[in-house]
Motif scaffolding. Sequence first.
Motif, PDB file in Angstrom:
ATOM      1  N   ARG A  20      47.129 121.076  69.527  1.00 10.76           N
ATOM      2  CA  ARG A  20      47.244 119.808  69.934  1.00 10.76           C
ATOM      3  C   ARG A  20      45.897 119.139  70.500  1.00 10.76           C
ATOM      4  O   ARG A  20      45.599 117.674  70.306  1.00 10.76           O
ATOM      5  CB  ARG A  20      48.317 119.499  70.884  1.00 10.76           C
ATOM      6  CG  ARG A  20      49.808 119.775  70.309  1.00 10.76           C
ATOM      7  CD  ARG A  20      50.889 119.716  71.480  1.00 10.76           C
ATOM      8  NE  ARG A  20      52.137 120.195  70.817  1.00 10.76           N
ATOM      9  CZ  ARG A  20      52.992 120.921  71.640  1.00 10.76           C
ATOM     10  NH1 ARG A  20      52.695 120.999  73.016  1.00 10.76           N
ATOM     11  NH2 ARG A  20      54.134 121.265  71.216  1.00 10.76           N
ATOM     12  N   LEU A  23      43.745 118.417  67.432  1.00  9.70           N
ATOM     13  CA  LEU A  23      44.052 117.348  66.903  1.00  9.70           C
ATOM     14  C   LEU A  23      43.866 116.043  67.737  1.00  9.70           C
ATOM     15  O   LEU A  23      43.277 114.904  67.034  1.00  9.70           O
ATOM     16  CB  LEU A  23      45.612 117.119  66.475  1.00  9.70           C
ATOM     17  CG  LEU A  23      46.004 118.172  65.542  1.00  9.70           C
ATOM     18  CD1 LEU A  23      47.445 118.320  65.334  1.00  9.70           C
ATOM     19  CD2 LEU A  23      45.577 117.631  64.256  1.00  9.70           C
ATOM     20  N   ALA A  24      43.892 115.956  68.926  1.00 10.36           N
ATOM     21  CA  ALA A  24      43.377 114.766  69.820  1.00 10.36           C
ATOM     22  C   ALA A  24      42.026 114.513  69.655  1.00 10.36           C
ATOM     23  O   ALA A  24      41.644 113.391  69.465  1.00 10.36           O
ATOM     24  CB  ALA A  24      43.920 114.918  71.219  1.00 10.36           C
ATOM     25  N   TYR A  27      41.203 113.065  65.993  1.00  9.08           N
ATOM     26  CA  TYR A  27      41.625 111.707  65.897  1.00  9.08           C
ATOM     27  C   TYR A  27      40.835 110.480  67.102  1.00  9.08           C
ATOM     28  O   TYR A  27      40.520 109.767  66.594  1.00  9.08           O
ATOM     29  CB  TYR A  27      43.200 111.325  66.425  1.00  9.08           C
ATOM     30  CG  TYR A  27      44.190 111.670  65.327  1.00  9.08           C
ATOM     31  CD1 TYR A  27      44.223 110.716  64.372  1.00  9.08           C
ATOM     32  CD2 TYR A  27      45.049 112.586  65.570  1.00  9.08           C
ATOM     33  CE1 TYR A  27      45.104 111.027  63.353  1.00  9.08           C
ATOM     34  CE2 TYR A  27      46.085 113.045  64.386  1.00  9.08           C
ATOM     35  CZ  TYR A  27      45.917 112.039  63.468  1.00  9.08           C
ATOM     36  OH  TYR A  27      47.105 112.168  62.417  1.00  9.08           O
ATOM     37  N   ARG A  67      47.025 108.059  68.332  1.00  8.50           N
ATOM     38  CA  ARG A  67      47.309 109.428  68.170  1.00  8.50           C
ATOM     39  C   ARG A  67      46.484 110.671  68.932  1.00  8.50           C
ATOM     40  O   ARG A  67      47.328 111.630  69.433  1.00  8.50           O
ATOM     41  CB  ARG A  67      46.676 109.754  66.712  1.00  8.50           C
ATOM     42  CG  ARG A  67      47.551 108.991  65.609  1.00  8.50           C
ATOM     43  CD  ARG A  67      48.959 109.764  65.321  1.00  8.50           C
ATOM     44  NE  ARG A  67      49.705 109.311  64.081  1.00  8.50           N
ATOM     45  CZ  ARG A  67      50.854 109.305  63.735  1.00  8.50           C
ATOM     46  NH1 ARG A  67      51.659 109.787  64.857  1.00  8.50           N
ATOM     47  NH2 ARG A  67      51.672 108.596  62.806  1.00  8.50           N
ATOM     48  N   PHE A  71      48.774 113.010  71.152  1.00  7.85           N
ATOM     49  CA  PHE A  71      48.323 114.786  71.079  1.00  7.85           C
ATOM     50  C   PHE A  71      47.781 115.049  72.283  1.00  7.85           C
ATOM     51  O   PHE A  71      47.962 116.387  72.733  1.00  7.85           O
ATOM     52  CB  PHE A  71      47.616 114.940  70.000  1.00  7.85           C
ATOM     53  CG  PHE A  71      48.436 115.048  68.784  1.00  7.85           C
ATOM     54  CD1 PHE A  71      49.110 116.199  68.468  1.00  7.85           C
ATOM     55  CD2 PHE A  71      48.006 114.203  67.768  1.00  7.85           C
ATOM     56  CE1 PHE A  71      49.880 116.174  67.296  1.00  7.85           C
ATOM     57  CE2 PHE A  71      49.001 113.993  66.597  1.00  7.85           C
ATOM     58  CZ  PHE A  71      49.811 114.979  66.132  1.00  7.85           C
ATOM     59  N   ALA A  75      49.094 118.031  74.805  1.00 12.30           N
ATOM     60  CA  ALA A  75      48.456 119.383  75.066  1.00 12.30           C
ATOM     61  C   ALA A  75      48.195 119.523  76.418  1.00 12.30           C
ATOM     62  O   ALA A  75      48.277 120.852  76.824  1.00 12.30           O
ATOM     63  CB  ALA A  75      47.004 119.088  74.320  1.00 12.30           C
TER      64      ALA A  75
END
Length: 204
Positions: A20, A23-24, A27, A67, A71, A75
């Motif tokens: 996560r 992904l953060a 983004y 997003r 995320f 996290a």
Amino acid sequence: PSPAPPSPPSPSSPSAAAARAALAGAYALLALIAGVQLARVHRRVPEYGWTTQKVFHALNAGVGLARAAAFGALAAGAGPGVPPPPGRAPWAEAALDAPGLLFFSTYTLLILFWAEIYAQARSRPTGALRLTFLAANGLVYGLEVGFWAWAAADPAAAAGGGPRRAALATLAVASAAAALGFVLYGGRLFLMLRRFPIESAGRR
């Protein structure tokens, strides 16, 4: 006997948190790139105000930031895995749906941009295209707000997951419709531009 397959990581495991966080970060990088593009376009043509291209980059930055925040919160342990369990507070449902709504607006705006170029090249009116864009976005946002209000007004329904399933189904249908428009108008514009002579001003 063959060994049992490894079980997937639980939503609270360190590997899930690391995924996560990655992904953060991704983004956030996309949001930064969109913001840089917006600044470059505005610096190049400041006299035109908020053009379709500028709004597109701004929406892309908004989607990336939303997003990244979602995320990043997951996290950090601010919430369980994705998708969230039913019965979450309506404001939290709205926060989770906001990136999907912004994404829908971003790419319907791109479809509008392509459709207007195609219509102008064919000497067709473009006023109805903007009305369709506004109506489609108004319908999707209105439905989502209605589902949030349903969840707030009926905690039993929210606990059963009805409003959440309806909201997710609406976003899925809206995204599929946007994908169809993306293919339709993107394909039309691509085929039209391919027919331009190679020496034309638009292809130099």
